[in-house]
Design an enzyme around this catalytic site. Structure first.
Site, mmCIF file in Angstrom:
data_model
loop_
_atom_site.group_PDB
_atom_site.id
_atom_site.type_symbol
_atom_site.label_atom_id
_atom_site.label_comp_id
_atom_site.label_asym_id
_atom_site.label_seq_id
_atom_site.Cartn_x
_atom_site.Cartn_y
_atom_site.Cartn_z
ATOM 1 C CG ASN A 73 24.572 67.321 -49.587
ATOM 2 O OD1 ASN A 73 23.589 67.199 -49.248
ATOM 3 N ND2 ASN A 73 25.859 67.555 -49.083
ATOM 4 C CG HIS A 82 36.718 68.806 -41.880
ATOM 5 N ND1 HIS A 82 35.723 68.848 -42.712
ATOM 6 C CD2 HIS A 82 37.503 68.287 -43.344
ATOM 7 C CE1 HIS A 82 35.787 68.245 -43.973
ATOM 8 N NE2 HIS A 82 36.909 67.854 -44.485
ATOM 9 N NE ARG A 118 38.641 71.427 -44.626
ATOM 10 C CZ ARG A 118 37.084 70.991 -44.943
ATOM 11 N NH1 ARG A 118 36.667 71.175 -46.360
ATOM 12 N NH2 ARG A 118 36.167 71.692 -44.683
ATOM 13 C CE1 TYR A 158 35.405 74.103 -47.021
ATOM 14 C CE2 TYR A 158 32.380 73.225 -47.146
ATOM 15 C CZ TYR A 158 33.742 72.924 -47.018
ATOM 16 O OH TYR A 158 34.202 71.680 -46.444
ATOM 17 C CG ASP A 216 37.059 72.763 -49.581
ATOM 18 O OD1 ASP A 216 36.604 72.134 -49.930
ATOM 19 O OD2 ASP A 216 37.498 73.482 -50.830
ATOM 20 C CG HIS A 259 33.689 74.966 -51.025
ATOM 21 N ND1 HIS A 259 32.444 75.653 -51.096
ATOM 22 C CD2 HIS A 259 33.689 73.801 -50.483
ATOM 23 C CE1 HIS A 259 31.907 73.810 -50.684
ATOM 24 N NE2 HIS A 259 32.279 73.060 -50.600
ATOM 25 C CD GLU A 265 39.326 70.463 -50.949
ATOM 26 O OE1 GLU A 265 39.838 70.160 -49.843
ATOM 27 O OE2 GLU A 265 37.971 70.101 -51.184
ATOM 28 C CD GLU A 313 34.719 68.842 -52.824
ATOM 29 O OE1 GLU A 313 35.452 68.848 -51.854
ATOM 30 O OE2 GLU A 313 33.484 69.519 -52.579
ATOM 31 N NE ARG A 370 38.891 67.489 -52.299
ATOM 32 C CZ ARG A 370 38.719 66.827 -51.468
ATOM 33 N NH1 ARG A 370 38.639 65.466 -51.066
ATOM 34 N NH2 ARG A 370 37.090 66.989 -50.426
ATOM 35 C CG HIS A 421 34.759 64.694 -51.502
ATOM 36 N ND1 HIS A 421 33.453 64.739 -51.994
ATOM 37 C CD2 HIS A 421 34.048 65.755 -49.998
ATOM 38 C CE1 HIS A 421 32.653 65.635 -51.607
ATOM 39 N NE2 HIS A 421 32.871 66.299 -50.284
ATOM 40 C CG ASP A 463 27.849 65.543 -48.786
ATOM 41 O OD1 ASP A 463 29.220 65.928 -47.705
ATOM 42 O OD2 ASP A 463 27.987 65.479 -50.179
ATOM 43 C CD GLU A 468 37.172 65.456 -46.898
ATOM 44 O OE1 GLU A 468 37.085 65.489 -48.462
ATOM 45 O OE2 GLU A 468 36.584 66.429 -46.535
ATOM 46 C CD1 TRP A 500 27.925 77.987 -48.910
ATOM 47 C CD2 TRP A 500 28.103 75.709 -50.239
ATOM 48 N NE1 TRP A 500 27.696 77.674 -48.240
ATOM 49 C CE2 TRP A 500 28.257 75.704 -48.789
ATOM 50 C CE3 TRP A 500 28.560 74.386 -50.911
ATOM 51 C CZ2 TRP A 500 28.322 75.102 -47.830
ATOM 52 C CZ3 TRP A 500 28.765 73.594 -49.679
ATOM 53 C CH2 TRP A 500 28.553 73.824 -48.796
HETATM 54 C C1 CS2 Z 1 34.040 69.823 -49.183
HETATM 55 C C2 CS2 Z 1 32.155 68.732 -48.764
HETATM 56 O O1 CS2 Z 1 34.777 67.747 -47.833
HETATM 57 C C3 CS2 Z 1 35.426 68.724 -48.232
HETATM 58 O O2 CS2 Z 1 36.041 69.292 -48.694
HETATM 59 O O3 CS2 Z 1 33.738 70.194 -50.110
HETATM 60 O O4 CS2 Z 1 32.160 69.300 -47.328
HETATM 61 C C4 CS2 Z 1 31.852 69.607 -49.946
HETATM 62 O O5 CS2 Z 1 31.102 71.263 -49.143
HETATM 63 C C5 CS2 Z 1 30.029 68.749 -49.233
HETATM 64 O O6 CS2 Z 1 30.332 67.323 -49.579
HETATM 65 C C6 CS2 Z 1 29.439 69.257 -49.831
HETATM 66 O O7 CS2 Z 1 27.831 69.025 -50.625
HETATM 67 MG MG MG Z 2 36.233 69.961 -50.422
#
Ligand code: CS2
Ligand code: MG
Length: 402
Positions: free
Chosen positions: A37, A122, A147, A159, A210, A212, A236, A262, A283, A312, A316, A339, A402
């Site tokens: 991504n 999610h 989540r 996020y 998450d 993040h 996470e 991830e 992950r 993960h 994406d 996920e 991010w």
């Molecule tokens: C995230 C993702 O799914 C998750 O746990 O961390 O949405 C992540 O932000 C994206 O895969 C980034 O491309």
């Molecule tokens: Mg994540």
């Protein structure tokens, strides 16, 4: 059987995907996902300009030798672009192998170890009330694990929470958007969120969150302690994952289970995390960790240290990876959870597949190989558009994670 052709299909049914198609002299072909991504064309070029010429004439059954050839033979090892390219080849070869043997890939990974693959959804909201509504909606849809992410008072965007009515999952077309972040506001808010979720929905539902990559070890330790009363399934990505020993400090302070991986792409990125038992779930996923050949080794190594998988599965990652993840999750013994972010209808049309969701679990189906295809004609109607993941800054403008 010999490989006679290999080519990349880049398409964008709502978001960019990089798909590898490997064709053999017996008319069987396999698909692999090479989507990274925000850097998709780097993988497409790595494959087209450097890897694919080396595949022609090879025996597609030689998954181990071809994996080693692409990993060791590049000299420059590891990294997200390299490992996504190797993953695309590896996934396509396992798809071919399953099709040639007339069996679903899970049978090549040890066969069924469970009836279905437990997945998590999610749920999110601009505030706690909206997030609670979304948790309720996903419970009604049959999810057993959810989540939960919510907007944070005082923080304009964060996020996991969309700012439009489209499903949340960057990357956005055009140049990277920028957001501002306050860890202090976040740390105050998240325990309140999960107290409300538990009060409203009880103890049964598995809850995940998450972070993040946005905390320091001591901040993550504090959040983990604050969340202990709500018994999360996992917290996470509390930290950026480069400093594996940073996770040790979290472990000293809290029993909240930790998941990460991830953004990792080889066993070496997680070897300490696993062997020191600083995490509970790994992950890493097929498309970013070198495909089945490497991810099976990672899962087997993790099993020695009580670490389970939690691959993960954001949108994406293409339906080719989703299909592969379900074969993988059905077969390995130390499976934890998968996920599940449903792709858009247009993506599902481009990638017809045999997997499905039912009552909290997913099933890969029994089609030979991965059970996913690509409609190349339809894919060609969704041309690539450069897109970026957002960039995040602290409130004072400091460039952050991010
Ligand atoms: C995230 C993702 O799914 C998750 O746990 O961390 O949405 C992540 O932000 C994206 O895969 C980034 O491309
Ligand atoms: Mg994540």
């Amino acid at each position: 059987m010999k490989i006679v052709n290999a080519r990349i299909i880049v398409c964008s049914p709502g978001r960019n995907f990089v798909t590898l198609k490997i064709e053999t002299d017996e008319g069987i072909y396999g698909l692999g996902d090479g989507t990274l991504n925000g850097r998709e064309l780097a993988v497409a070029s790595y494959l087209t300009d450097h890897v694919l010429p080396c595949l022609i004439g090879r025996d597609p059954f030689q998954t181990e030798d071809i994996w080693q050839y692409l990993y060791r033979g590049a000299y420059w090892r590891r990294g997200p672009v390299t490992m996504a390219a190797i993953a695309a080849v590896d996934m396509a070869l396992w798809d071919i192998k399953g099709k040639a043997l007339g069996t679903p890939v899970y049978n090549l990974l040890g066969g069924r170890s469970r009836d279905g693959v437990l997945v998590y959804a999610h749920a999110h909201g601009a505030d706690i009330e909206e997030a609670l509504d979304d948790v309720g909606k996903h419970l009604e849809m049959g999810y057993l694990a959810i989540r939960v992410q919510s907007g944070i008072p005082g923080v304009a965007s964060t996020y996991g929470v969309p700012t439009s009515n489209r499903p949340y999952e960057p990357a956005e077309r055009g140049l990277p958007s920028e957001s501002r972040w306050s860890t202090e506001d976040y740390l105050r808010h998240v325990p309140k969120l999960f107290e409300r979720v538990r009060n409203q929905f009880g103890e049964q539902v598995a809850l995940l969150h998450d972070c993040h990559h946005r905390l320091t070890p001591i901040e993550a330790a504090r959040l983990g302690k604050d969340l202990e009363p709500f018994r999360l399934f996992w917290m996470e990505d509390p930290l950026p994952a480069e400093l594996q020993e940073g996770f040790a400090l979290i472990r000293q302070h809290t029993t909240t289970p930790i998941a990460t991986g991830e953004v990792l792409n080889s066993i070496w990125d997680a070897q300490e995390l696993i062997s020191c038992q600083w995490i509970d779930y790994i992950r890493m996923t097929l498309v970013h960790s070198g495909g089945f050949t490497h991810l099976k080794k990672i899962a087997d190594y993790a099993a020695l240290y009580h670490v389970r998988t939690g691959c993960h599965g954001a949108t994406d990652l293409s339906p080719v990876t989703m299909a592969g993840a379900l074969h993988f999750g059905l077969a390995i013994n130390n499976f934890g959870i998968q996920e599940h972010m449903p792709h858009t209808a247009e993506t599902d049309l481009v990638f017809p597949h045999s997997y499905h969701f039912e009552a909290g679990y997913m099933y890969p189906g029994d089609a030979p190989g991965l059970g996913v295809d690509i409609d190349e004609k339809l894919a060609s109607t969704f041309p690539y558009h450069r897109a970026y993941l957002p960039v995040n800054r602290k409130m004072d403008g400091t460039l952050f994670n991010w």
